[in-house]
Design a protein around this motif. Sequence first.
Motif, PDB file in Angstrom:
ATOM      1  N   VAL A  80       0.843  -1.192   0.000  1.00 36.87           N
ATOM      2  CA  VAL A  80       0.000   0.000   0.000  1.00 36.87           C
ATOM      3  C   VAL A  80       0.880   1.245   0.000  1.00 36.87           C
ATOM      4  CG1 VAL A  80      -1.776   1.301   1.253  1.00 36.87           C
ATOM      5  CG2 VAL A  80      -1.855  -1.206   1.219  1.00 36.87           C
ATOM      6  N   LEU A  81       0.609   2.146  -0.908  1.00 40.34           N
ATOM      7  CA  LEU A  81       1.417   3.350  -1.080  1.00 40.34           C
ATOM      8  C   LEU A  81       0.574   4.610  -0.924  1.00 40.34           C
ATOM      9  CD1 LEU A  81       4.002   4.920  -2.104  1.00 40.34           C
ATOM     10  CD2 LEU A  81       3.082   4.573  -4.424  1.00 40.34           C
ATOM     11  N   ASP A  82       1.092   5.576  -0.142  1.00 42.18           N
ATOM     12  CA  ASP A  82       0.567   6.934  -0.136  1.00 42.18           C
ATOM     13  C   ASP A  82       1.684   7.827  -0.670  1.00 42.18           C
ATOM     14  OD1 ASP A  82      -0.374   9.470   0.260  1.00 42.18           O
ATOM     15  OD2 ASP A  82      -0.975   9.181   2.351  1.00 42.18           O
ATOM     16  N   PRO A  83       1.620   8.238  -1.937  1.00 37.68           N
ATOM     17  CA  PRO A  83       2.719   8.983  -2.556  1.00 37.68           C
ATOM     18  C   PRO A  83       2.765  10.461  -2.186  1.00 37.68           C
ATOM     19  CG  PRO A  83       0.976   8.668  -4.144  1.00 37.68           C
ATOM     20  CD  PRO A  83       0.542   7.958  -2.897  1.00 37.68           C
ATOM     21  N   MET A  84       1.764  10.947  -1.457  1.00 38.59           N
ATOM     22  CA  MET A  84       1.746  12.330  -0.963  1.00 38.59           C
ATOM     23  C   MET A  84       1.253  12.270   0.478  1.00 38.59           C
ATOM     24  SD  MET A  84       0.123  14.145  -4.379  1.00 38.59           S
ATOM     25  CE  MET A  84       0.755  15.779  -4.075  1.00 38.59           C
ATOM     26  N   CYS A  85       2.066  11.652   1.346  1.00 42.79           N
ATOM     27  CA  CYS A  85       1.580  11.211   2.659  1.00 42.79           C
ATOM     28  C   CYS A  85       1.428  12.332   3.671  1.00 42.79           C
ATOM     29  CB  CYS A  85       2.485  10.126   3.215  1.00 42.79           C
ATOM     30  SG  CYS A  85       4.151  10.669   3.646  1.00 42.79           S
ATOM     31  N   GLY A  86       2.103  13.479   3.484  1.00 43.70           N
ATOM     32  CA  GLY A  86       1.982  14.563   4.446  1.00 43.70           C
ATOM     33  C   GLY A  86       2.370  14.111   5.841  1.00 43.70           C
ATOM     34  N   LEU A  87       1.471  14.299   6.816  1.00 47.77           N
ATOM     35  CA  LEU A  87       1.733  13.908   8.199  1.00 47.77           C
ATOM     36  C   LEU A  87       1.383  12.448   8.472  1.00 47.77           C
ATOM     37  CD1 LEU A  87       0.437  17.111  10.034  1.00 47.77           C
ATOM     38  CD2 LEU A  87       2.805  16.416   9.671  1.00 47.77           C
ATOM     39  N   GLY A  88       1.005  11.722   7.440  1.00 40.72           N
ATOM     40  CA  GLY A  88       0.830  10.280   7.558  1.00 40.72           C
ATOM     41  C   GLY A  88      -0.473   9.802   8.154  1.00 40.72           C
ATOM     42  N   THR A  89      -1.501  10.646   8.161  1.00 38.47           N
ATOM     43  CA  THR A  89      -2.761  10.248   8.809  1.00 38.47           C
ATOM     44  C   THR A  89      -3.394   9.030   8.142  1.00 38.47           C
ATOM     45  OG1 THR A  89      -3.138  12.590   9.318  1.00 38.47           O
ATOM     46  CG2 THR A  89      -4.984  11.094   9.628  1.00 38.47           C
ATOM     47  N   ILE A  90      -3.380   8.983   6.818  1.00 44.13           N
ATOM     48  CA  ILE A  90      -3.967   7.837   6.116  1.00 44.13           C
ATOM     49  C   ILE A  90      -3.216   6.561   6.459  1.00 44.13           C
ATOM     50  CG2 ILE A  90      -4.343   6.812   3.832  1.00 44.13           C
ATOM     51  CD1 ILE A  90      -4.876   9.630   2.769  1.00 44.13           C
ATOM     52  N   LEU A  91      -1.887   6.629   6.464  1.00 46.79           N
ATOM     53  CA  LEU A  91      -1.078   5.457   6.787  1.00 46.79           C
ATOM     54  C   LEU A  91      -1.296   5.023   8.229  1.00 46.79           C
ATOM     55  CD1 LEU A  91       2.196   6.587   4.998  1.00 46.79           C
ATOM     56  CD2 LEU A  91       0.614   4.815   4.228  1.00 46.79           C
ATOM     57  N   LEU A  92      -1.452   5.977   9.144  1.00 49.94           N
ATOM     58  CA  LEU A  92      -1.728   5.654  10.543  1.00 49.94           C
ATOM     59  C   LEU A  92      -3.044   4.900  10.681  1.00 49.94           C
ATOM     60  CD1 LEU A  92      -0.692   8.945  12.367  1.00 49.94           C
ATOM     61  CD2 LEU A  92       0.167   6.679  12.922  1.00 49.94           C
ATOM     62  N   GLU A  93      -4.093   5.443  10.072  1.00 53.09           N
ATOM     63  CA  GLU A  93      -5.417   4.812  10.189  1.00 53.09           C
ATOM     64  C   GLU A  93      -5.421   3.434   9.542  1.00 53.09           C
ATOM     65  OE1 GLU A  93      -8.179   5.885  11.830  1.00 53.09           O
ATOM     66  OE2 GLU A  93      -6.928   7.494  12.602  1.00 53.09           O
ATOM     67  N   ASP A 112       6.866  11.683   0.227  1.00 51.14           N
ATOM     68  CA  ASP A 112       6.590  13.114   0.175  1.00 51.14           C
ATOM     69  C   ASP A 112       7.880  13.835  -0.191  1.00 51.14           C
ATOM     70  OD1 ASP A 112       3.923  14.662   1.584  1.00 51.14           O
ATOM     71  OD2 ASP A 112       5.627  15.906   1.001  1.00 51.14           O
ATOM     72  N   VAL A 113       7.758  15.029  -0.756  1.00 55.80           N
ATOM     73  CA  VAL A 113       8.938  15.822  -1.108  1.00 55.80           C
ATOM     74  C   VAL A 113       9.332  16.778   0.004  1.00 55.80           C
ATOM     75  CG1 VAL A 113       8.558  15.690  -3.596  1.00 55.80           C
ATOM     76  CG2 VAL A 113       7.479  17.522  -2.282  1.00 55.80           C
ATOM     77  N   SER A 114       8.472  16.930   1.007  1.00 59.16           N
ATOM     78  CA  SER A 114       8.703  17.901   2.071  1.00 59.16           C
ATOM     79  C   SER A 114       9.380  17.252   3.278  1.00 59.16           C
ATOM     80  CB  SER A 114       7.380  18.537   2.504  1.00 59.16           C
ATOM     81  OG  SER A 114       7.537  19.279   3.697  1.00 59.16           O
ATOM     82  N   ASP A 115      10.535  17.800   3.688  1.00 56.70           N
ATOM     83  CA  ASP A 115      11.236  17.296   4.869  1.00 56.70           C
ATOM     84  C   ASP A 115      10.395  17.479   6.138  1.00 56.70           C
ATOM     85  OD1 ASP A 115      13.623  16.406   3.633  1.00 56.70           O
ATOM     86  OD2 ASP A 115      14.373  18.461   3.526  1.00 56.70           O
ATOM     87  N   SER A 116       9.735  18.636   6.237  1.00 57.95           N
ATOM     88  CA  SER A 116       8.950  18.910   7.437  1.00 57.95           C
ATOM     89  C   SER A 116       7.759  17.965   7.546  1.00 57.95           C
ATOM     90  CB  SER A 116       8.472  20.365   7.440  1.00 57.95           C
ATOM     91  OG  SER A 116       7.626  20.629   6.331  1.00 57.95           O
ATOM     92  N   GLN A 117       7.123  17.664   6.421  1.00 57.89           N
ATOM     93  CA  GLN A 117       5.998  16.727   6.446  1.00 57.89           C
ATOM     94  C   GLN A 117       6.452  15.322   6.812  1.00 57.89           C
ATOM     95  OE1 GLN A 117       2.372  17.561   5.478  1.00 57.89           O
ATOM     96  NE2 GLN A 117       3.415  19.303   6.396  1.00 57.89           N
ATOM     97  N   LEU A 118       7.571  14.903   6.269  1.00 63.43           N
ATOM     98  CA  LEU A 118       8.093  13.576   6.599  1.00 63.43           C
ATOM     99  C   LEU A 118       8.509  13.492   8.068  1.00 63.43           C
ATOM    100  CD1 LEU A 118      10.214  12.828   3.397  1.00 63.43           C
ATOM    101  CD2 LEU A 118       8.111  11.669   4.112  1.00 63.43           C
ATOM    102  N   ARG A 172       6.968  10.919  10.724  1.00 61.80           N
ATOM    103  CA  ARG A 172       7.782  10.032  11.577  1.00 61.80           C
ATOM    104  C   ARG A 172       7.397  10.183  13.043  1.00 61.80           C
ATOM    105  NH1 ARG A 172      12.008  11.627   7.957  1.00 61.80           N
ATOM    106  NH2 ARG A 172      12.664   9.862   6.646  1.00 61.80           N
ATOM    107  N   ASP A 173       7.185  11.427  13.474  1.00 58.95           N
ATOM    108  CA  ASP A 173       6.784  11.670  14.864  1.00 58.95           C
ATOM    109  C   ASP A 173       5.447  11.005  15.171  1.00 58.95           C
ATOM    110  OD1 ASP A 173       9.061  13.114  15.362  1.00 58.95           O
ATOM    111  OD2 ASP A 173       8.120  15.078  15.079  1.00 58.95           O
TER     112      ASP A 173
END
Length: 519
Positions: A299-312, A326-332, A336-337
């Motif tokens: 399962v892939l989320d290619p624009m995961c942001g803060l990862g809410t979909i992956l968490l759920e 994701d391309v954003s360091d801050s979002q990744l 991770r947090d």
Amino acid sequence: MAAVPRDAGSGPAAGARFFCTAGRGLEPFVMREVRARLAATQVEYISGKVFFTTCPDLNRLKKLKSAERLFLLIKKQFPFDVSSVSKGRMCNEMQRLISDDPESWLNAISIWKNLLELDAKKEKLSQRDANPLKRNMGENDIIIAKKSKTEIQENRECQLEKQMEEEILEQGNVITEREEVQEEESEKDVAKAVVAHNQGDLTFRVSCRCSGAVAKTFTAQEIGRVIGIALMKQFGWKADLRNPNLEIFIHLNDVYSVVGIPVFRVPLASRAYIRTAGLRSTIAWAMASLAEIKAGAFVLDPMCGLGTILLEASKEWPDVYYVGADVSDSQLLGSRDNLKAAGLEDKVELLKVSVVELPFPSESVDIIISDIPFGKKFKLGKDIKSILQEMERVLHVGGTVVLLLSEDHHRRLKDCEESSSPSRSQGSHTGEPGSEKCLNPEEKPGMSETATSSFEASHQGCLDQMPPFGSLVPVECYSVSLGKTGACICKYKKSHSSGLAQACHHRPGSSPCASAGRQ
């Protein structure tokens, strides 16, 4: 009636009537979930609420993911007619919510108490098993100290209750909005409810929402005062605005009147395992539930942001290989947090890559779930086409894509329709089977009870506006609310190999998914 009849002394009711509040457009997800997770029956809906009957088991009820809040139903009926009635007569009509059928209130309170008492007993047993050995030294001193502290607290609470009762009768200020969101508060509710054995021992407050014609005639505070006075007269309860045993929720509008008791102080949608909120958790869970996730899937989320979909998704379906990009360091970093706080850092791999340059072989991904960013901050424009083309490339034939799209993205995809795309297969609509019951208040059984679900019509209408995109064929589409803006949850299936998938897509330094190192 709030509950299905039960035998005396049989413990909790075999079936009780509940309702959930839901974000606009998520009602069909709640309906499906209560059937599957709770084996619920008599499932019906009104806009923003889903009613159902199920066994009152707190452990099972806590697991609901698509609902905002959960209530034990006391009463539902048709709206009050305020057009040709004086304000004084309307007050009398509102008080009849209590006086005309006090038995439904007492039944609901009985079920509510049983729920909390059983939960408290389970908690005590759990604590006893976890701590079998307790210190005996100073035990009597501790008990005496606790008794003294309790007596002082009870005296203070008694004074506060008298003050509150005077306020409700003289000033009519009974309503406050619930803002507490801490688990400790929920535990206090359990303890206080168990202590309040008799109906007269209960303290309460009223939370009211009103809209439409009712809101033009009464304020929420006025309605709360009227209901509060009626409850004190009928049952002898005492008002306590700050820390009541019981909260009464009432919602009046031009369509219905609903009264219930919140089962949990903390909303179901407030996930304890999410440290930093991104996408609404109920939306994320609904998207994952559409994806038909199976054990062993990629399962892939290619624009995961803060990862809410992956968490759920990983909470609900753990035996799966999840990758977020994701391309954003801050979002990744935020993702991770969140994963670490939820104890899921070993379940999900995070990659810093662009959604239009995914480092995976063609047709290697089973499921793609993603919230496509939109709004002033994110101006994708025509990039939405290239994003979907890359998703289409890495998805294998028969795979699923579930996307959250803005209305603008939806229009752009329609404009991108290719004349060579295959027609949508017949029978692909997979909405709620059959027609659902609309709310038919018990007080007026003469009304029709087989109204066709408006969700079916809106679902199919939205689906009809979705053209195929290359090999991605639309299957389901739901219009949902994101607060001030609307969006669509769209599900696609890949029907055949796309032209982009003829060659394996590798880049220097990239590796297939199977050999990607976990971060």
